[in-house]
Design an enzyme around this catalytic site. Sequence first.
Site, short mmCIF file in Angstrom:
data_model
loop_
_atom_site.label_atom_id
_atom_site.label_comp_id
_atom_site.label_asym_id
_atom_site.label_seq_id
_atom_site.Cartn_x
_atom_site.Cartn_y
_atom_site.Cartn_z
N ASP A 145 42.84 41.00 41.85
CA ASP A 145 41.99 39.82 42.07
C ASP A 145 41.08 39.96 43.29
O ASP A 145 40.86 38.99 44.03
CB ASP A 145 42.85 38.55 42.20
CG ASP A 145 43.61 38.24 40.91
OD1 ASP A 145 43.13 38.62 39.82
OD2 ASP A 145 44.70 37.64 40.98
N ASN A 198 38.59 30.88 26.96
CA ASN A 198 37.43 31.59 27.51
C ASN A 198 36.80 32.50 26.46
O ASN A 198 35.58 32.57 26.35
CB ASN A 198 37.84 32.42 28.75
CG ASN A 198 37.79 31.57 30.01
OD1 ASN A 198 36.70 31.22 30.50
ND2 ASN A 198 38.94 31.21 30.53
N GLU A 229 42.65 46.73 43.59
CA GLU A 229 43.32 45.66 44.33
C GLU A 229 43.28 44.37 43.50
O GLU A 229 42.20 43.90 43.12
CB GLU A 229 42.61 45.45 45.68
CG GLU A 229 43.45 44.62 46.63
CD GLU A 229 42.77 44.42 47.99
OE1 GLU A 229 43.29 43.63 48.78
OE2 GLU A 229 41.72 45.04 48.22
N ILE A 287 49.38 42.65 34.83
CA ILE A 287 48.74 43.49 35.84
C ILE A 287 48.41 44.83 35.19
O ILE A 287 49.25 45.40 34.47
CB ILE A 287 49.68 43.66 37.05
CG1 ILE A 287 49.78 42.31 37.77
CG2 ILE A 287 49.18 44.75 37.99
CD1 ILE A 287 50.77 42.30 38.92
N THR A 301 38.94 45.91 40.27
CA THR A 301 39.22 47.13 41.03
C THR A 301 40.74 47.24 41.18
O THR A 301 41.47 46.34 40.76
CB THR A 301 38.56 47.09 42.41
OG1 THR A 301 39.04 45.92 43.10
CG2 THR A 301 37.04 47.05 42.31
N HIS A 342 39.01 34.58 37.09
CA HIS A 342 40.19 34.14 37.83
C HIS A 342 40.01 32.68 38.23
O HIS A 342 38.93 32.30 38.69
CB HIS A 342 40.39 35.02 39.06
CG HIS A 342 41.62 34.67 39.82
ND1 HIS A 342 42.88 35.04 39.40
CD2 HIS A 342 41.79 33.95 40.95
CE1 HIS A 342 43.77 34.57 40.25
NE2 HIS A 342 43.15 33.90 41.20
N GLU A 352 34.87 27.56 34.02
CA GLU A 352 35.09 28.95 33.56
C GLU A 352 34.27 29.21 32.30
O GLU A 352 33.64 30.26 32.13
CB GLU A 352 36.58 29.19 33.27
CG GLU A 352 37.48 29.12 34.48
CD GLU A 352 38.92 29.51 34.16
OE1 GLU A 352 39.15 30.39 33.33
OE2 GLU A 352 39.84 28.90 34.76
C1 GAR Z 1 42.16 30.96 32.56
O1 GAR Z 1 42.25 29.85 33.42
C2 GAR Z 1 41.90 32.21 33.35
O2 GAR Z 1 41.07 32.01 34.46
C3 GAR Z 1 43.29 32.58 33.79
O3 GAR Z 1 44.11 32.30 32.67
C4 GAR Z 1 43.51 31.25 31.92
C5 GAR Z 1 43.37 31.72 30.49
O4 GAR Z 1 42.94 30.66 29.69
N1 GAR Z 1 43.37 33.95 34.15
C6 GAR Z 1 44.16 34.38 35.13
O5 GAR Z 1 44.89 33.66 35.78
C7 GAR Z 1 44.08 35.87 35.39
N2 GAR Z 1 44.73 36.21 36.59
P1 GAR Z 1 42.33 30.95 28.25
O6 GAR Z 1 43.33 31.84 27.53
O7 GAR Z 1 42.25 29.60 27.63
O8 GAR Z 1 41.00 31.61 28.42
#
Ligand code: GAR
Length: 210
Positions: A142, A15, A140, A89, A138, A106, A171
Amino acid sequence: MSCRVVVLLSGRGSNFRAIVEAGLPIDIVAVISNRPEAAGLAFAREHGLTAVALDHTQFADREVFDARLADEVERHQPDLVVLAGYMRILSPAFIARFEGRLLNIHPSLLPAFPGLKTHERALAEGVKVHGCTVHFVTAELDHGPIVIQAAVPVRADDTPDTLAARVLAQEHRIYPRAIQWFAEGRLVNKCGRVNLRDDSASQSVLSTES
Ligand code: GAR
């Protein structure tokens, strides 16, 4: 003046790469990882960006680590803090310090499937549409105000890996878009709902692949 962005990540960093490659009108002032070996940090270094490793295993507990992390983030004077696969977290104190300028991505259509193993859980529930969400963070987990979501159809023969790959492609489309909107000052966050100041763009992406 361009928007100063600090990126937090823990691993692969795809990402983060998508954000860099989108050529946004932002200034990525630092990339920080709680895992020194994160591929995302190496990519940051290759691109001449400030890359900082803060190994959480070297700290007594989450509060102590997060206080140090918050100080490191603050040192770079960010307008926006982007969580890009940051897999720890965050403590309430950290979130309070950056609330309103803290975005996360997420891999589910929140509020469905907060937490981990979202693709496995989506398949186990038999949902027919899955996806990803960019939201303000926030206290809470996710659950913060939603900026943009992308939906992908679930196929009968999907495995967690095939589904994850199609969600990840989305994403990479929506996170740069959300960051650009933030940088342009177009996100209006009122009573838990985020709208765009000028609503010509869509905050929902429906993948056309089947
Ligand atoms: C992504 O799928 C992101 O949405 C998820 O981890 C991956 C990271 O991939 N994030 C979570 O689950 C956060 N709770 P990346 O390192 O290749 O961007």
